[in-house]
Scaffold this motif. Structure first.
Motif, PDB file in Angstrom:
ATOM      1  N   SER A 185       0.752  -0.932   0.163  1.00 14.90           N
ATOM      2  CA  SER A 185       0.123  -0.239   0.002  1.00 14.90           C
ATOM      3  C   SER A 185       0.361   1.055  -0.166  1.00 14.90           C
ATOM      4  O   SER A 185       0.406   1.931  -0.464  1.00 14.90           O
ATOM      5  CB  SER A 185      -0.970  -0.145   1.170  1.00 14.90           C
ATOM      6  OG  SER A 185      -1.802  -0.987   0.749  1.00 14.90           O
ATOM      7  N   GLY A 186       1.572   0.981   0.858  1.00 13.73           N
ATOM      8  CA  GLY A 186       2.353   2.247   1.014  1.00 13.73           C
ATOM      9  C   GLY A 186       3.502   3.293  -0.217  1.00 13.73           C
ATOM     10  O   GLY A 186       3.450   3.480  -1.235  1.00 13.73           O
ATOM     11  N   THR A 240      11.884   4.046   5.280  1.00 15.86           N
ATOM     12  CA  THR A 240      13.019   3.869   6.664  1.00 15.86           C
ATOM     13  C   THR A 240      11.968   2.869   7.247  1.00 15.86           C
ATOM     14  O   THR A 240      11.934   1.276   8.016  1.00 15.86           O
ATOM     15  CB  THR A 240      13.098   5.349   7.180  1.00 15.86           C
ATOM     16  OG1 THR A 240      14.195   5.623   6.422  1.00 15.86           O
ATOM     17  CG2 THR A 240      13.150   4.494   8.432  1.00 15.86           C
ATOM     18  N   LEU A 241      10.434   2.808   7.103  1.00 17.60           N
ATOM     19  CA  LEU A 241       9.075   2.310   7.547  1.00 17.60           C
ATOM     20  C   LEU A 241       9.254   1.026   7.340  1.00 17.60           C
ATOM     21  O   LEU A 241       9.192  -0.308   7.715  1.00 17.60           O
ATOM     22  CB  LEU A 241       7.824   2.848   7.450  1.00 17.60           C
ATOM     23  CG  LEU A 241       7.698   4.660   7.321  1.00 17.60           C
ATOM     24  CD1 LEU A 241       6.690   5.154   7.141  1.00 17.60           C
ATOM     25  CD2 LEU A 241       7.676   4.312   9.206  1.00 17.60           C
ATOM     26  N   PHE A 242       9.585   0.528   5.345  1.00 20.21           N
ATOM     27  CA  PHE A 242      10.340  -0.615   4.787  1.00 20.21           C
ATOM     28  C   PHE A 242      10.874  -1.380   5.586  1.00 20.21           C
ATOM     29  O   PHE A 242      10.824  -2.850   5.926  1.00 20.21           O
ATOM     30  CB  PHE A 242      10.111  -0.134   3.666  1.00 20.21           C
ATOM     31  CG  PHE A 242       8.907   0.932   2.393  1.00 20.21           C
ATOM     32  CD1 PHE A 242       7.670   0.226   2.981  1.00 20.21           C
ATOM     33  CD2 PHE A 242       9.346   0.631   1.291  1.00 20.21           C
ATOM     34  CE1 PHE A 242       6.634   0.972   2.759  1.00 20.21           C
ATOM     35  CE2 PHE A 242       8.368   1.318   0.995  1.00 20.21           C
ATOM     36  CZ  PHE A 242       7.224   1.569   0.917  1.00 20.21           C
ATOM     37  N   THR A 243      11.851  -1.172   5.602  1.00 20.08           N
ATOM     38  CA  THR A 243      12.921  -1.470   6.480  1.00 20.08           C
ATOM     39  C   THR A 243      12.407  -1.772   8.129  1.00 20.08           C
ATOM     40  O   THR A 243      13.089  -3.152   8.301  1.00 20.08           O
ATOM     41  CB  THR A 243      13.834  -0.453   6.546  1.00 20.08           C
ATOM     42  OG1 THR A 243      14.713  -0.183   5.308  1.00 20.08           O
ATOM     43  CG2 THR A 243      15.239  -1.181   7.201  1.00 20.08           C
ATOM     44  N   ARG A 246       4.092   3.291  19.745  1.00 19.70           N
ATOM     45  CA  ARG A 246       5.496   3.865  20.596  1.00 19.70           C
ATOM     46  C   ARG A 246       6.530   3.750  18.525  1.00 19.70           C
ATOM     47  O   ARG A 246       6.612   5.230  18.413  1.00 19.70           O
ATOM     48  CB  ARG A 246       6.482   3.100  21.003  1.00 19.70           C
ATOM     49  CG  ARG A 246       7.736   3.100  20.888  1.00 19.70           C
ATOM     50  CD  ARG A 246       8.271   2.462  21.519  1.00 19.70           C
ATOM     51  NE  ARG A 246       8.332   1.112  21.052  1.00 19.70           N
ATOM     52  CZ  ARG A 246       9.007  -0.371  21.503  1.00 19.70           C
ATOM     53  NH1 ARG A 246      10.085  -0.214  22.807  1.00 19.70           N
ATOM     54  NH2 ARG A 246       9.557  -1.268  20.621  1.00 19.70           N
ATOM     55  N   GLU A 247       5.465   2.889  17.433  1.00 16.21           N
ATOM     56  CA  GLU A 247       6.591   3.049  15.944  1.00 16.21           C
ATOM     57  C   GLU A 247       5.797   4.281  15.385  1.00 16.21           C
ATOM     58  O   GLU A 247       6.265   5.254  15.081  1.00 16.21           O
ATOM     59  CB  GLU A 247       6.033   1.657  15.013  1.00 16.21           C
ATOM     60  CG  GLU A 247       7.177   0.319  15.699  1.00 16.21           C
ATOM     61  CD  GLU A 247       7.467  -0.042  16.954  1.00 16.21           C
ATOM     62  OE1 GLU A 247       6.072   0.141  17.790  1.00 16.21           O
ATOM     63  OE2 GLU A 247       8.023  -0.708  17.079  1.00 16.21           O
ATOM     64  N   LEU A 248       4.735   4.744  16.086  1.00 18.73           N
ATOM     65  CA  LEU A 248       3.814   5.736  15.349  1.00 18.73           C
ATOM     66  C   LEU A 248       4.910   7.227  15.589  1.00 18.73           C
ATOM     67  O   LEU A 248       4.977   7.724  14.597  1.00 18.73           O
ATOM     68  CB  LEU A 248       2.273   5.628  15.456  1.00 18.73           C
ATOM     69  CG  LEU A 248       1.683   7.223  14.654  1.00 18.73           C
ATOM     70  CD1 LEU A 248       1.996   7.602  13.438  1.00 18.73           C
ATOM     71  CD2 LEU A 248       0.280   7.201  15.099  1.00 18.73           C
ATOM     72  N   TYR A 249       4.562   7.150  16.838  1.00 21.42           N
ATOM     73  CA  TYR A 249       5.175   8.452  17.746  1.00 21.42           C
ATOM     74  C   TYR A 249       6.649   8.673  17.251  1.00 21.42           C
ATOM     75  O   TYR A 249       7.833   9.711  16.515  1.00 21.42           O
ATOM     76  CB  TYR A 249       4.914   8.431  19.358  1.00 21.42           C
ATOM     77  CG  TYR A 249       4.200   8.304  19.887  1.00 21.42           C
ATOM     78  CD1 TYR A 249       3.075   9.260  18.889  1.00 21.42           C
ATOM     79  CD2 TYR A 249       3.122   7.822  20.750  1.00 21.42           C
ATOM     80  CE1 TYR A 249       1.441   9.741  19.361  1.00 21.42           C
ATOM     81  CE2 TYR A 249       1.756   7.423  20.952  1.00 21.42           C
ATOM     82  CZ  TYR A 249       0.731   8.539  20.654  1.00 21.42           C
ATOM     83  OH  TYR A 249      -0.050   8.354  20.805  1.00 21.42           O
ATOM     84  N   ILE A 250       7.195   7.721  17.349  1.00 23.92           N
ATOM     85  CA  ILE A 250       8.897   7.342  16.942  1.00 23.92           C
ATOM     86  C   ILE A 250       8.725   8.415  15.740  1.00 23.92           C
ATOM     87  O   ILE A 250      10.307   8.906  15.101  1.00 23.92           O
ATOM     88  CB  ILE A 250      10.041   6.223  16.704  1.00 23.92           C
ATOM     89  CG1 ILE A 250       9.650   5.472  18.358  1.00 23.92           C
ATOM     90  CG2 ILE A 250      10.778   6.520  15.730  1.00 23.92           C
ATOM     91  CD1 ILE A 250      10.927   4.643  18.435  1.00 23.92           C
ATOM     92  N   THR A 251       8.697   7.629  14.385  1.00 23.84           N
ATOM     93  CA  THR A 251       8.002   8.021  13.022  1.00 23.84           C
ATOM     94  C   THR A 251       7.419   9.620  13.177  1.00 23.84           C
ATOM     95  O   THR A 251       8.455  10.493  12.576  1.00 23.84           O
ATOM     96  CB  THR A 251       6.579   7.633  12.112  1.00 23.84           C
ATOM     97  OG1 THR A 251       7.213   5.651  12.550  1.00 23.84           O
ATOM     98  CG2 THR A 251       6.666   7.353  10.957  1.00 23.84           C
ATOM     99  N   ILE A 252       6.578  10.230  13.965  1.00 23.80           N
ATOM    100  CA  ILE A 252       6.479  11.180  14.109  1.00 23.80           C
ATOM    101  C   ILE A 252       7.927  12.459  14.420  1.00 23.80           C
ATOM    102  O   ILE A 252       7.792  13.116  13.290  1.00 23.80           O
ATOM    103  CB  ILE A 252       5.263  11.381  14.989  1.00 23.80           C
ATOM    104  CG1 ILE A 252       4.262  11.518  14.081  1.00 23.80           C
ATOM    105  CG2 ILE A 252       5.341  13.120  14.415  1.00 23.80           C
ATOM    106  CD1 ILE A 252       3.291  10.932  15.366  1.00 23.80           C
ATOM    107  N   ILE A 253       8.296  11.583  14.935  1.00 25.49           N
ATOM    108  CA  ILE A 253       9.796  12.940  15.647  1.00 25.49           C
ATOM    109  C   ILE A 253      10.334  12.764  14.668  1.00 25.49           C
ATOM    110  O   ILE A 253      11.176  14.106  14.377  1.00 25.49           O
ATOM    111  CB  ILE A 253      10.310  12.387  17.191  1.00 25.49           C
ATOM    112  CG1 ILE A 253       9.114  12.649  18.563  1.00 25.49           C
ATOM    113  CG2 ILE A 253      11.100  12.742  17.643  1.00 25.49           C
ATOM    114  CD1 ILE A 253       8.991  11.504  19.414  1.00 25.49           C
TER     115      ILE A 253
END
Length: 369
Positions: free
Chosen positions: A88-89, A116-119, A129-136
């Motif tokens: 989808s991405g 990075t998200l794919f990796t 946690r993964e979402l907030y790390i991505t946002i930061i």
């Protein structure tokens, strides 16, 4: 303050992002819950819609230099990656890439984030946690990129404000979609339980009644195979009800294995099962019934105490033809099944209605306009 930073513009972008992804997520979850493990075409559609949403959001952007701007276009791409996986991405990025100038600084930045998200395969271990790390990381990366480019006149206060709003939108949409996913999963779980026989894990009587009613409403011919386990009462009386339950479970398992995807098998009641198929050719139906009879006869059932048991079944083949009352078809099947029992059990018999199979090709006109 530019118009892009006005409350009206920001609110519109947030609504478009959530509404579009929410609607397509719901549509793709009509037959089964949408997940990153689902059908490829669903994940592709989810990504393509997100890609066109990103293009729309790009029109309302905060321009920094010629090929670099701040907008919400990255948000739907990140969100569909979390919920639809890499496919989808990737589809969302390809759509946005092809229709937004292709090799631009914006697209390069988005590609780095998505790679990075794919990796890290964020869709497989999706947590807050993964979402907030991505946002930061997105925020830091964006601001670091801007700080290294000369000629940007937009004040830092506006850049930081926009980044905070984008992060808030991401969090809001993520949690809303996450809640929708959990809700749809519970709905389908309840639906499956309501339509499934708890013991045999095949369709229950309510599902059978619904399926039969649909055939009558649509006036579609179908084949009916009524199956009854021979000497089932004797098994219960001599070996106990747990042994009887084991027999029912094994017969249900065999029916799940032997029926095709477009066929329908269910527990009709007690030790009786019903198989329904869109094929109403008598020879084909008799062959299916004989195969079921042989498979059950050859099946070795292992009881909980280690004892081995074999059972047989008697089957009747009947039809439902357009214009008939469905209960009449079942009544004929039941009478023929009784005849099979009387003749010695462990056999397949055909209902007298099989001689009228040709009428299934002649659907009578509907009484309704």
């Amino acid at each position: 303050m530019p118009d892009i930073l006005s409350l009206n513009s920001l609110y519109a972008d947030i609504c478009v992002t959530y509404a579009t992804l929410s609607i397509i997520f719901f549509v793709l979850s009509r037959s089964e819950p949408f997940t990153f493990k689902g059908a490829h075409w669903k994940r592709i559609v989810f990504g393509v819609v997100a890609g066109f949403t990103a293009l729309y959001l790009r029109n309302n952007r905060l321009v920094l230099v010629d090929d670099l701007s701040f907008s919400f276009e990255m948000l739907p791409m990140i969100l569909v990656t979390f919920f639809g996986g890499w496919l989808s991405g990737l589809c969302s990025f390809i759509v946005a890439f092809l229709f937004s100038g292709m090799f631009t600084l914006n697209n390069l930045f988005i590609a780095i984030i998505l790679c990075t998200l794919f990796t890290f395969r964020v869709w497989q271990r999706r947590k807050h946690r993964e979402l907030y790390i991505t946002i930061i990381l997105v925020g830091i990366f964006r601001l670091a990129l801007v700080s290294g480019i000369h000629g940007i006149d937009v004040p830092w206060s506006e850049l930081i404000f926009y980044q905070i709003i984008a992060a808030g939108c991401m969090i809001l949409c993520y949690h809303a979609l996450n809640y929708k996913e959990m809700y749809m999963s519970k709905v389908f779980t309840i639906r499956v339980k309501a339509a499934t026989d708890e013991l045999t894990q095949i369709n229950n009587r309510a599902s059978i009644d619904y399926w039969l009613a649909q055939r009558q409403i649509q006036r579609e011919a179908c084949g009916l195979i009524l199956l009854d386990i021979d000497n089932f009462k004797h098994v219960n009386d001599t070996l106990g009800h747990l042994a009887g339950d084991r027999v029912l479970i094994e017969v249900g398992r065999l029916l799940r294995h032997l029926t095709r995807n477009d066929d329908f098998a269910g527990r009709y009641g007690g030790e009786e099962f019903l198989v329904m198929t869109s094929n109403y050719d008598p020879d084909t139906l008799l062959a299916i019934a004989e195969r079921i009879r042989k498979e059950v006869e050859d099946c070795l059932i292992i009881l909980e105490d280690g004892r081995e048991l074999k059972v047989t079944v008697s089957l009747d083949v009947s039809l439902y033809l357009p214009g008939m009352i469905i209960r009449k078809s079942l009544k004929l099947a039941d009478l023929s099944l009784y005849e099979a029992k009387r003749q010695g059990k462990n056999r397949v018999v055909g209902s007298s209605i099989l001689t009228l199979a040709a009428l299934g090709d002649k659907r009578p006109p509907s009484r309704y306009p």
